[in-house]
Design an enzyme around this catalytic site. Sequence first.
Site, PDB file in Angstrom:
ATOM      1  N   HIS A 159       7.311   3.362   9.623  1.00  0.00           N
ATOM      2  CA  HIS A 159       6.635   3.109  11.203  1.00  0.00           C
ATOM      3  C   HIS A 159       7.717   3.036  11.784  1.00  0.00           C
ATOM      4  O   HIS A 159       8.953   2.295  11.481  1.00  0.00           O
ATOM      5  CB  HIS A 159       5.875   2.077  10.924  1.00  0.00           C
ATOM      6  CG  HIS A 159       4.787   1.878  11.911  1.00  0.00           C
ATOM      7  ND1 HIS A 159       4.609   2.542  12.760  1.00  0.00           N
ATOM      8  CD2 HIS A 159       4.045   0.650  11.877  1.00  0.00           C
ATOM      9  CE1 HIS A 159       3.446   2.124  13.401  1.00  0.00           C
ATOM     10  NE2 HIS A 159       3.107   0.876  12.907  1.00  0.00           N
ATOM     11  N   VAL A 185       0.713  -1.154  -0.051  1.00  0.00           N
ATOM     12  CA  VAL A 185       0.092  -0.059   0.056  1.00  0.00           C
ATOM     13  C   VAL A 185       0.886   1.148  -0.026  1.00  0.00           C
ATOM     14  O   VAL A 185       0.787   2.157  -0.859  1.00  0.00           O
ATOM     15  CB  VAL A 185      -1.011  -0.120   1.224  1.00  0.00           C
ATOM     16  CG1 VAL A 185      -1.729   1.194   1.100  1.00  0.00           C
ATOM     17  CG2 VAL A 185      -1.863  -1.196   1.255  1.00  0.00           C
ATOM     18  N   ASP A 215       0.768   5.849  16.347  1.00  0.00           N
ATOM     19  CA  ASP A 215       0.117   5.301  15.095  1.00  0.00           C
ATOM     20  C   ASP A 215      -0.717   4.221  15.669  1.00  0.00           C
ATOM     21  O   ASP A 215      -1.864   3.927  14.962  1.00  0.00           O
ATOM     22  CB  ASP A 215       1.042   5.074  14.248  1.00  0.00           C
ATOM     23  CG  ASP A 215       0.631   4.600  12.807  1.00  0.00           C
ATOM     24  OD1 ASP A 215       0.466   5.651  12.200  1.00  0.00           O
ATOM     25  OD2 ASP A 215       0.574   3.322  12.806  1.00  0.00           O
TER      26      ASP A 215
END
Length: 347
Positions: free
Chosen positions: A123, A39, A207
């Site tokens: 991340h 993605v 997150d």
Amino acid sequence: MKLKFGTVEENVVTREEFPLEKAKETLKDEVIAVLGYGVQGPGQALNLKDNGFNVIVGQRKNSKTWDKAVEDGWVPGETLFELDEAAQRGTILQYLLSDAGQIALWPTVKKHLTPGKALYFSHGFGVTYKDKTGIVPPSDVDVILVAPKGSGTSLRRMFVEGRGLNSSYAIYQDATGKAKDRVVALGIGVGSGYLFETDFYREVTSDLTGERGTLMGAIQGIFAAQYEVLRANGHTPSEAFNETVEELTQSLMPLVAENGMDWMYANCSTTAQRGALDWWKPFRDATKPVFEELYSSVKEGKEAVKSIDSNSKDDYRAKLEGELQELRESEMWQAGAVVRKLRPENN
Ligand SMILES: NC(=O)c1ccc[n+]([C@@H]2O[C@H](COP(=O)([O-])OP(=O)(O)OC[C@H]3O[C@@H](n4cnc5c(N)ncnc54)[C@H](O)[C@@H]3O)[C@@H](O)[C@H]2O)c1
Ligand SMILES: CC(C)(O)[C@@H](O)C(=O)O
Ligand SMILES: [Mg+2]
Ligand SMILES: [Mg+2]
């Protein structure tokens, strides 16, 4: 630059301050290898390419995503390689496999992290939970992060529309003295709106909380609760879905996005405003303990362990798809499918 958000001053970078031309100049001698084409991979790789950077993609051959990369214009042997070869060719390795996939591929990537290269994440997961992931970068490479605050699908769509998704940035290790320029240039290159500073730990904990909370988990939870109450009291699926989801996404959230919650309220009736102003605090108080439980679970590393354990299994895709199917086949989202078809723009 420093910018005040309410009373708090933060370090941010804007596109005016660090224009695309400066970003290209900064990275003119780099080969950016985007590893993984799920993605974030396509969103970041295509935006970088369209912005004029030197980008290659690394992906497993004989996979659906390899074919997707070819469809997107990446050329095997020129700009599309097996993960191993892309990692060898790149000077900046953008590690965009799934967080669980990054564990499996780490020995391969580590082998190609020669001195002076940069390892880039979207991340803080792999490095923060190194005890569980085994991801410990060598000390002579830069370790940096640009985390777009939204789906890679939106990152690409907004770029094409001339808009930009905001991203956070962080430096975990500056081995070359160039880490700050590299990370900011990449943040601008992938099409960020503005960039705000964080560190790997704060990125991963916020997150994981956000996606389990208001962004994805909590929102489905309150949708389901209200829908069920309306249905139990004799309202039709059409009425319950419109009053729970469709009005929110189509009418009211765009107003919130444009000018804030008070402005959305001010564009509703005084009757609605009276009720919303009375009820938002009970909803806050009822859900806050759940958010506190969630944050503790994140902080204690339990969410990371769950995610690694479930997403490292061979059948993880099929299991996830099964659970998505359950959502899709629930009455609320079946009603949603019909309602979407009835939108005038879809006719
Ligand atoms: N999905 C998003 O929009 C989004 C947003 C912000 C940050 N991120 C972060 O970006 C990174 C990439 O996430 P994503 O959602 O794009 O990933 P993803 O789950 O879509 O997976 C990316 C790719 O990894 C490959 N992969 C998985 N396991 C593998 C393995 N063992 N060996 C080789 N390849 C493997 C998959 O085939 C896929 O092509 C993660 O760190 C994620 O937390 C994602
Ligand atoms: C898009 C999200 C939810 O913001 C991201 O954090 C992810 O993990 O996919
Ligand atoms: Mg996330
Ligand atoms: Mg996120």
